[in-house]
Write an enzyme that holds these catalytic residues in place. Sequence first.
Site, PDB file in Angstrom:
ATOM      1  N   CYS A 122       3.068 -11.071  19.276  1.00 44.90           N
ATOM      2  CA  CYS A 122       2.129 -10.548  18.270  1.00 44.90           C
ATOM      3  C   CYS A 122       2.614 -11.039  16.904  1.00 44.90           C
ATOM      4  O   CYS A 122       3.714 -10.673  16.469  1.00 44.90           O
ATOM      5  CB  CYS A 122       2.077  -9.021  18.280  1.00 44.90           C
ATOM      6  SG  CYS A 122       1.165  -8.373  16.851  1.00 44.90           S
TER       7      CYS A 122
ATOM      8  N   HIS B  72      -1.557  -3.542  16.000  1.00 50.94           N
ATOM      9  CA  HIS B  72      -2.468  -4.344  15.185  1.00 50.94           C
ATOM     10  C   HIS B  72      -3.885  -4.465  15.751  1.00 50.94           C
ATOM     11  O   HIS B  72      -4.771  -5.007  15.083  1.00 50.94           O
ATOM     12  CB  HIS B  72      -1.869  -5.741  14.936  1.00 50.94           C
ATOM     13  CG  HIS B  72      -0.711  -5.696  13.987  1.00 50.94           C
ATOM     14  ND1 HIS B  72       0.580  -5.515  14.410  1.00 50.94           N
ATOM     15  CD2 HIS B  72      -0.668  -5.762  12.634  1.00 50.94           C
ATOM     16  CE1 HIS B  72       1.379  -5.478  13.348  1.00 50.94           C
ATOM     17  NE2 HIS B  72       0.651  -5.622  12.265  1.00 50.94           N
TER      18      HIS B  72
ATOM     19  N   HIS C 148       4.038   1.604   2.304  1.00 47.10           N
ATOM     20  CA  HIS C 148       5.278   0.963   1.849  1.00 47.10           C
ATOM     21  C   HIS C 148       5.909   1.786   0.723  1.00 47.10           C
ATOM     22  O   HIS C 148       7.123   1.955   0.655  1.00 47.10           O
ATOM     23  CB  HIS C 148       5.010  -0.461   1.338  1.00 47.10           C
ATOM     24  CG  HIS C 148       4.289  -1.320   2.325  1.00 47.10           C
ATOM     25  ND1 HIS C 148       3.060  -1.875   2.052  1.00 47.10           N
ATOM     26  CD2 HIS C 148       4.601  -1.708   3.581  1.00 47.10           C
ATOM     27  CE1 HIS C 148       2.661  -2.573   3.099  1.00 47.10           C
ATOM     28  NE2 HIS C 148       3.573  -2.488   4.044  1.00 47.10           N
TER      29      HIS C 148
ATOM     30  N   LYS D  90      -3.091  -2.596   5.690  1.00 47.64           N
ATOM     31  CA  LYS D  90      -3.925  -3.536   4.942  1.00 47.64           C
ATOM     32  C   LYS D  90      -4.799  -4.329   5.893  1.00 47.64           C
ATOM     33  O   LYS D  90      -5.961  -4.578   5.627  1.00 47.64           O
ATOM     34  CB  LYS D  90      -3.030  -4.488   4.146  1.00 47.64           C
ATOM     35  CG  LYS D  90      -2.702  -3.958   2.780  1.00 47.64           C
ATOM     36  CD  LYS D  90      -3.813  -4.291   1.805  1.00 47.64           C
ATOM     37  CE  LYS D  90      -3.579  -3.569   0.492  1.00 47.64           C
ATOM     38  NZ  LYS D  90      -4.698  -3.689  -0.414  1.00 47.64           N
TER      39      LYS D  90
ATOM     40  N   CYS E  30      -2.400  -5.879  20.891  1.00 49.23           N
ATOM     41  CA  CYS E  30      -1.224  -5.157  20.393  1.00 49.23           C
ATOM     42  C   CYS E  30      -1.663  -3.742  19.993  1.00 49.23           C
ATOM     43  O   CYS E  30      -2.660  -3.581  19.288  1.00 49.23           O
ATOM     44  CB  CYS E  30      -0.650  -5.891  19.178  1.00 49.23           C
ATOM     45  SG  CYS E  30       0.477  -4.880  18.189  1.00 49.23           S
TER      46      CYS E  30
ATOM     47  N   CYS F 137       3.216  -8.203  14.288  1.00 50.69           N
ATOM     48  CA  CYS F 137       4.520  -7.520  14.418  1.00 50.69           C
ATOM     49  C   CYS F 137       5.673  -8.514  14.353  1.00 50.69           C
ATOM     50  O   CYS F 137       6.819  -8.104  14.199  1.00 50.69           O
ATOM     51  CB  CYS F 137       4.634  -6.802  15.761  1.00 50.69           C
ATOM     52  SG  CYS F 137       3.511  -5.428  15.989  1.00 50.69           S
TER      53      CYS F 137
ATOM     54  N   HIS G  65       0.860  -1.190   0.000  1.00 50.74           N
ATOM     55  CA  HIS G  65       0.000   0.000   0.000  1.00 50.74           C
ATOM     56  C   HIS G  65       0.897   1.242   0.000  1.00 50.74           C
ATOM     57  O   HIS G  65       2.127   1.115  -0.046  1.00 50.74           O
ATOM     58  CB  HIS G  65      -0.988  -0.017   1.163  1.00 50.74           C
ATOM     59  CG  HIS G  65      -0.371  -0.070   2.539  1.00 50.74           C
ATOM     60  ND1 HIS G  65       0.433   0.932   3.044  1.00 50.74           N
ATOM     61  CD2 HIS G  65      -0.440  -1.011   3.517  1.00 50.74           C
ATOM     62  CE1 HIS G  65       0.803   0.627   4.272  1.00 50.74           C
ATOM     63  NE2 HIS G  65       0.309  -0.568   4.582  1.00 50.74           N
TER      64      HIS G  65
ATOM     65  N   LYS H  97      -2.387   4.526  11.792  1.00 43.79           N
ATOM     66  CA  LYS H  97      -1.454   4.063  10.766  1.00 43.79           C
ATOM     67  C   LYS H  97      -2.226   3.325   9.685  1.00 43.79           C
ATOM     68  O   LYS H  97      -2.990   2.404   9.980  1.00 43.79           O
ATOM     69  CB  LYS H  97      -0.451   3.125  11.424  1.00 43.79           C
ATOM     70  CG  LYS H  97       0.566   2.531  10.472  1.00 43.79           C
ATOM     71  CD  LYS H  97       1.611   1.726  11.255  1.00 43.79           C
ATOM     72  CE  LYS H  97       2.557   0.980  10.355  1.00 43.79           C
ATOM     73  NZ  LYS H  97       2.511  -0.458  10.516  1.00 43.79           N
TER      74      LYS H  97
HETATM   75  N1  MSP Z   1       9.492  -7.010   7.595  1.00 43.48           N
HETATM   76  C1  MSP Z   1       9.592  -5.945   8.521  1.00 43.48           C
HETATM   77  C2  MSP Z   1      10.849  -5.140   8.310  1.00 43.48           C
HETATM   78  C3  MSP Z   1      12.120  -5.915   8.408  1.00 43.48           C
HETATM   79  S1  MSP Z   1      13.507  -4.929   8.067  1.00 43.48           S
HETATM   80  C4  MSP Z   1      14.806  -5.863   8.501  1.00 43.48           C
HETATM   81  C5  MSP Z   1       8.376  -5.029   8.372  1.00 43.48           C
HETATM   82  N2  MSP Z   1       7.732  -5.116   7.205  1.00 43.48           N
HETATM   83  S2  MSP Z   1       6.401  -4.295   6.850  1.00 43.48           S
HETATM   84  O1  MSP Z   1       6.076  -4.700   5.518  1.00 43.48           O
HETATM   85  O2  MSP Z   1       5.413  -4.482   7.858  1.00 43.48           O
HETATM   86  O3  MSP Z   1       6.770  -2.793   6.890  1.00 43.48           O
HETATM   87  C6  MSP Z   1       7.746  -2.278   6.037  1.00 43.48           C
HETATM   88  C7  MSP Z   1       7.863  -0.791   6.189  1.00 43.48           C
HETATM   89  O4  MSP Z   1       6.658  -0.148   5.784  1.00 43.48           O
HETATM   90  C8  MSP Z   1       8.136  -0.328   7.622  1.00 43.48           C
HETATM   91  O5  MSP Z   1       9.161   0.644   7.629  1.00 43.48           O
HETATM   92  C9  MSP Z   1       6.849   0.314   8.042  1.00 43.48           C
HETATM   93  O6  MSP Z   1       7.061   1.360   8.945  1.00 43.48           O
HETATM   94  C10 MSP Z   1       6.376   0.862   6.704  1.00 43.48           C
HETATM   95  N3  MSP Z   1       4.966   1.144   6.742  1.00 43.48           N
HETATM   96  C11 MSP Z   1       3.916   0.273   6.872  1.00 43.48           C
HETATM   97  N4  MSP Z   1       2.764   0.992   6.985  1.00 43.48           N
HETATM   98  C12 MSP Z   1       3.064   2.322   6.934  1.00 43.48           C
HETATM   99  C13 MSP Z   1       2.329   3.500   6.954  1.00 43.48           C
HETATM  100  N5  MSP Z   1       1.022   3.507   7.090  1.00 43.48           N
HETATM  101  N6  MSP Z   1       3.017   4.660   6.822  1.00 43.48           N
HETATM  102  C14 MSP Z   1       4.372   4.718   6.632  1.00 43.48           C
HETATM  103  N7  MSP Z   1       5.094   3.625   6.615  1.00 43.48           N
HETATM  104  C15 MSP Z   1       4.471   2.430   6.796  1.00 43.48           C
HETATM  105  O7  MSP Z   1       8.096  -4.268   9.284  1.00 43.48           O
END
Ligand code: MSP
Length: 516
Positions: A128, A156, A22, A306, A153, A131, A19, A303
Amino acid sequence: MPERFTVTTPIYYVNDVPHIGHAYNEVATDVLARWHRMRGDDTWMLTGTDEHGQKIMRTAAANGVSPQDWTDRLVETAWIPQLELLNIANDDFIRTTDERHKIGVRIFLERLKEAGYIYHGEFEGQYCVGCEEYKTPNDLVPGTGEFEGQLVCAIHSRPVETVREANYFFKLSEFGDRLLALYDERPDYVQPEHVRNEVRQFVKQGLNDLSISRNTFDWGIKVPWDETHVVYVWFEALLNYITANGYGVDDERFERRWPATHIVGKDIARFHAVIWPAMQMAAGLPISDHVFGHGWLLVGGEKMSKSKATGIEPRQITEVFGVDAFRYYFMSAIAFGSDGSFSWEDLDARYHSELANGLGNLASRVIAMVHKYCDGVVPAVDADDDIQSLVTDAVGRADTAIDRFAIDEAVDAAMSIVERLNGYITEQAPWVLAKDDAQRDRLAAVLASNVHGIGAAAILLAPVMPESAQKLWAAVGGEGDVLAQPIREAHAWQGTGRVSTVPPLFPRIEQAQPAT
Ligand code: MSP
């Protein structure tokens, strides 16, 4: 010797499609990498996917496929296409299911064990799966709705699971003092300040040892000396930053690329600024250069995610506004480091005022005037002093902002040129000057100032809007690839001395919000 700049995104969980949260993370990292490349730094941008652990294993099972099939499918159909869609120029893409990663993880674990930082013990904790993390009581909040009466959590909003296992442990508790010393000695190691304070506070309260293996499921990398355990997903995921760069197998490459700067969301700053440096200390590695924890994209104050069905897919926006406007909007509208709320109205307003009316209109007016009054030849005179100094100042401000990770300020500095030139045209009224032969020199200076300023702005905007900047650059007489220009010298660029035509860069959009 060029300076080294290795920069990483987090590796993304492939339990679902990406989304815009990311995408935000990927674009910001890409802008930093492109900026450093344009400085001439030895730049390397790494991104990838985090594919092991319970979360992905359960998602695959729920979809009736093996975890490997699931991650292959998601990587191919969603995560790689997202990089292409967003015009991300990453140098490498690592999957934690890659053989190179598995090899590096095993080497790292063996070294830590030999150094005496790993032991076997009993453990019970609140886990969790969202997370992929054990939670402390402080991380839990009272649930609502179907989870009323339970602790959930805070991220989540779902209950945690009690896990009781005999696991391998990393002696994280031994590193508290060294971590605090690191934060003090290198105040710019964790940024921004509020994330640094939070991380510091967390370490000051005292650290527990970390359970780094699981033995109730097998979707992971096997612990080298005990194949009944798989490595805890976060512990191996953090290692992607070195396994991608030759750790343990190619010392020369590793030395060239390491250490790195990590751009992460603030929710995972603790992993990167507490656990990860402790792991590096234990293994005798140089510590990462910086960890920057950016804010969240919020929907309804929460935040975007998905799992809460608030995720917007990037293509919903790029299909309407285009990729460059997507990149520009998120990099300029939100102070990098703070949370930001996305709204279609704000995007639409900024697109039209800053890009369509501000930049696009400036370029087409100036180019039309150079054609009309000078047959397309840029007058070979110096720009007005005040414009030249404004441009020089903007280049300096933008470049130093990047060193502070203030991407929004860098964009702002570039756009200050555009804003000033629009005001300058109104003040100087070249169409009036053109009617008076005695004003030929003035007209020449005004047009030269504009062309010069637009070219400089195009160079500064290239890391953010590579395609539009290229068109703009070529239209004002820039030769070759705008991304190959030395960004710190943007104010001194010289073109062919001729303008061409500029295609409509940011057409007006009637219906901003897609019907879907
Ligand atoms: N797999 C772990 C990271 C491991 S790094 C060694 C993870 N993955 S994630 O897919 O959940 O998140 C990846 C990144 O996307 C994180 O930096 C997270 O902060 C970012 N984001 C997820 N949702 C977000 C928002 N709504 N806004 C900004 N960034 C967001 O965590």
